[in-house]
Design a protein around this motif. Structure first.
Motif, mmCIF file in Angstrom:
data_model
loop_
_atom_site.group_PDB
_atom_site.id
_atom_site.type_symbol
_atom_site.label_atom_id
_atom_site.label_comp_id
_atom_site.label_asym_id
_atom_site.label_seq_id
_atom_site.Cartn_x
_atom_site.Cartn_y
_atom_site.Cartn_z
ATOM 1 N N THR A 64 0.844 -1.192 0.000
ATOM 2 C CA THR A 64 0.000 0.000 0.000
ATOM 3 C C THR A 64 0.879 1.241 0.000
ATOM 4 O O THR A 64 1.684 1.449 0.918
ATOM 5 N N VAL A 65 0.726 2.056 -1.054
ATOM 6 C CA VAL A 65 1.557 3.257 -1.178
ATOM 7 C C VAL A 65 0.753 4.536 -0.985
ATOM 8 O O VAL A 65 1.332 5.600 -0.760
ATOM 9 N N SER A 66 -0.584 4.437 -1.085
ATOM 10 C CA SER A 66 -1.440 5.615 -0.866
ATOM 11 C C SER A 66 -2.715 5.195 -0.164
ATOM 12 O O SER A 66 -3.367 4.210 -0.543
ATOM 13 N N SER A 67 -3.057 5.965 0.858
ATOM 14 C CA SER A 67 -4.338 5.857 1.552
ATOM 15 C C SER A 67 -4.491 7.166 2.319
ATOM 16 O O SER A 67 -3.545 7.956 2.394
ATOM 17 N N PRO A 68 -5.659 7.446 2.886
ATOM 18 C CA PRO A 68 -5.791 8.677 3.668
ATOM 19 C C PRO A 68 -4.788 8.765 4.821
ATOM 20 O O PRO A 68 -4.443 9.862 5.260
ATOM 21 N N ALA A 69 -4.299 7.602 5.287
ATOM 22 C CA ALA A 69 -3.368 7.596 6.417
ATOM 23 C C ALA A 69 -1.916 7.441 6.001
ATOM 24 O O ALA A 69 -1.007 7.521 6.850
ATOM 25 N N ARG A 70 -1.668 7.217 4.692
ATOM 26 C CA ARG A 70 -0.300 6.933 4.265
ATOM 27 C C ARG A 70 -0.053 7.486 2.871
ATOM 28 O O ARG A 70 -0.895 7.357 1.988
ATOM 29 N N LEU A 71 1.131 8.100 2.695
ATOM 30 C CA LEU A 71 1.527 8.592 1.381
ATOM 31 C C LEU A 71 3.019 8.322 1.200
ATOM 32 O O LEU A 71 3.868 9.069 1.686
ATOM 33 N N THR A 72 3.335 7.224 0.504
ATOM 34 C CA THR A 72 4.725 6.916 0.201
ATOM 35 C C THR A 72 5.248 7.918 -0.819
ATOM 36 O O THR A 72 4.602 8.156 -1.839
ATOM 37 N N PRO A 73 6.408 8.547 -0.583
ATOM 38 C CA PRO A 73 6.929 9.549 -1.524
ATOM 39 C C PRO A 73 7.149 8.947 -2.913
ATOM 40 O O PRO A 73 7.429 7.750 -3.049
ATOM 41 N N PRO A 74 7.016 9.765 -3.966
ATOM 42 C CA PRO A 74 7.172 9.260 -5.339
ATOM 43 C C PRO A 74 8.477 8.506 -5.560
ATOM 44 O O PRO A 74 8.497 7.460 -6.222
ATOM 45 N N GLU A 75 9.580 9.018 -4.993
ATOM 46 C CA GLU A 75 10.885 8.398 -5.244
ATOM 47 C C GLU A 75 11.039 7.043 -4.559
ATOM 48 O O GLU A 75 11.967 6.288 -4.867
ATOM 49 N N LYS A 76 10.116 6.707 -3.654
ATOM 50 C CA LYS A 76 10.175 5.422 -2.954
ATOM 51 C C LYS A 76 9.246 4.374 -3.585
ATOM 52 O O LYS A 76 9.144 3.257 -3.089
ATOM 53 N N ARG A 77 8.564 4.720 -4.659
ATOM 54 C CA ARG A 77 7.546 3.829 -5.232
ATOM 55 C C ARG A 77 8.060 2.937 -6.354
ATOM 56 O O ARG A 77 7.328 2.097 -6.846
ATOM 57 N N GLN A 78 9.295 3.150 -6.792
ATOM 58 C CA GLN A 78 9.865 2.388 -7.908
ATOM 59 C C GLN A 78 8.980 2.488 -9.153
ATOM 60 O O GLN A 78 8.609 1.498 -9.779
ATOM 61 N N ILE A 79 8.661 3.728 -9.492
ATOM 62 C CA ILE A 79 7.817 4.028 -10.648
ATOM 63 C C ILE A 79 8.634 4.808 -11.665
ATOM 64 O O ILE A 79 9.414 5.698 -11.309
ATOM 65 N N GLY A 80 8.470 4.484 -12.932
ATOM 66 C CA GLY A 80 9.004 5.300 -14.014
ATOM 67 C C GLY A 80 7.906 6.173 -14.572
ATOM 68 O O GLY A 80 6.739 5.769 -14.605
ATOM 69 N N MET A 81 8.260 7.391 -14.980
ATOM 70 C CA MET A 81 7.247 8.346 -15.439
ATOM 71 C C MET A 81 7.699 8.988 -16.735
ATOM 72 O O MET A 81 8.828 9.473 -16.850
ATOM 73 N N VAL A 82 6.804 8.984 -17.739
ATOM 74 C CA VAL A 82 7.034 9.713 -18.989
ATOM 75 C C VAL A 82 6.001 10.832 -19.045
ATOM 76 O O VAL A 82 4.804 10.568 -19.113
ATOM 77 N N PHE A 83 6.480 12.064 -19.010
ATOM 78 C CA PHE A 83 5.585 13.212 -18.960
ATOM 79 C C PHE A 83 5.162 13.631 -20.366
ATOM 80 O O PHE A 83 5.808 13.291 -21.365
ATOM 81 N N GLN A 84 4.104 14.421 -20.411
ATOM 82 C CA GLN A 84 3.561 14.876 -21.689
ATOM 83 C C GLN A 84 4.582 15.671 -22.494
ATOM 84 O O GLN A 84 4.656 15.555 -23.712
#
Length: 368
Positions: A64-84
């Motif tokens: 769980t990386v997001s909930s009202p009680a928890r917000l894992t920072p973007p850099e800790k999620r192991q996500i790649g992002m391609v912006f517009q």
């Protein structure tokens, strides 16, 4: 790999995402498709960790990386992002852009990974060039390679082809799908362009006013839309009035259609669609076939040349309009009457708003 459960998000008093749920399996490519303002980019930002969620939760890899009680920072999620807008570093070469997120690797491992991605994305000859020296398509592939370089668990792409011309957009969407497949990447793309969605994704969620109307394969979205919004938004087509004869037959002006008839009668208070229920039947351009031998005639009111095909707008005897895709060697003049026949494999029908009045072939029938 990705799971959203009853996720909601609001900006002030305006709720932009409402009880939204879906999931992606490892290696699956998904897409959120919808018009501007439907909430799809907000969903992407919530998954990336750029926005909190007001309700529900988001899981990546069973964490769980997001909930009202928890917000894992973007850099800790192991996500790649391609912006517009790709967001490439203008002062770095192509190779250095790709290597940007590989600081934890040794020099040799970093170089091997960069070389592999340059080859995968067809950028070997541009390795020492700068972003301003590249075409839009090349910049897009650099952004993709940079996002893939750290081997993220999940790749997010926000309108990745919106800055490109139509022909390049179609070609690159196929190239990107092939690259993602070869990397075994789980990915979620956001777009308003259904051609991109269908070319890239294994599964597509059609969004409207913050909710997913249907989460399904591109084939089912086109041929088996779950509601009228999806039917209107996906593909081209027109609605013709019809009357249900039984649960496997519906009559329209052009004849009787056979097949299980999906309807939304239950949502309007009718438990089942039965004989004499009045519906609107969706006809796609490929449901009406040009046939010189047919006695059923329609007048060519408009035509759009598409190379291999014409898209004809046809005026039926009742005055209703329909669309038909016809091979381009059948070049008929506007005003000419041509023979047509039905070739409907999937009957898609929805209960008419005015269910007590119905018109077939110019005649009005009123429920007794």
């Amino acid at each position: 790999m990705l799971k959203l459960v009853q996720v909601s998000q609001a900006y002030g008093s305006r709720e932009v995402v409402k009880n939204l749920s879906f999931n992606l399996l490892p290696g699956q490519i998904g897409c959120l498709l919808g018009p501007s303002g439907c909430g799809k980019t907000t969903v992407l930002r919530c998954i990336a960790g750029f926005e909190p969620v007001a309700a529900g939760h988001i899981e990546i890899g069973n964490e769980t990386v997001s909930s009202p009680a928890r917000l894992t920072p973007p850099e800790k999620r192991q996500i790649g992002m391609v912006f517009q807008d790709y967001a490439l570093f203008p002062h770095l070469t192509v190779a250095d852009n790709i290597a940007f997120g590989l600081g934890a690797l040794g020099r040799e491992d970093r170089q091997r990974r960069v070389d592999a991605l340059l080859a995968l994305t067809g950028l070997l000859e541009t390795a020492n060039k700068y972003p301003h020296q590249l075409s839009g398509g090349q910049q897009q592939r650099v952004a993709l390679a940079r996002a893939l370089a750290p081997r993220p668990r999940l790749l997010l792409m926000d309108e990745p082809f919106s800055n490109l011309d139509v022909e390049l957009r179609e070609r690159l969407s196929l190239e990107v799908r092939d690259i993602l497949r070869r990397e075994g990447m789980t990915a979620l793309i956001v777009t308003h362009d259904q051609n991109e969605a269908f070319a890239l994704a294994d599964v597509v969620g059609v969004m409207h006013e913050g909710t997913i109307q249907q989460w399904d394969t591109p084939y089912n979205l086109y041929h088996r839309p779950s509601n009228r919004f999806v039917a209107d938004f996906v593909g081209q087509g027109v609605f013709l009035p019809g009357m249900v004869l039984n649960n496997e037959m519906v009559e329209i002006e052009l004849g009787v259609l056979h097949g299980m008839i999906p309807t939304d009668c239950e949502a309007t208070g009718c438990e089942h669609c039965v004989h004499d229920c009045y519906v609107d039947v969706l006809l796609r351009p490929d449901d009406i076939v040009h046939d010189d031998e047919s006695l059923l005639l329609a007048e060519v009111e408009h035509k759009a040349f598409r190379g291999a095909e014409f898209l004809y707008t046809l005026k039926l005897p009742s005055g209703a309009r329909a669309l038909s895709l016809v091979p381009s060697h059948h070049d008929h003049a506007i005003g000419e009457k041509i023979g047509i026949k039905l070739a409907v494999d999937h009957v898609v029908a929805y209960r008419r708003a005015d269910a007590d009045t119905h018109r077939i072939g110019g005649s009005i029938i009123r429920r007794q």
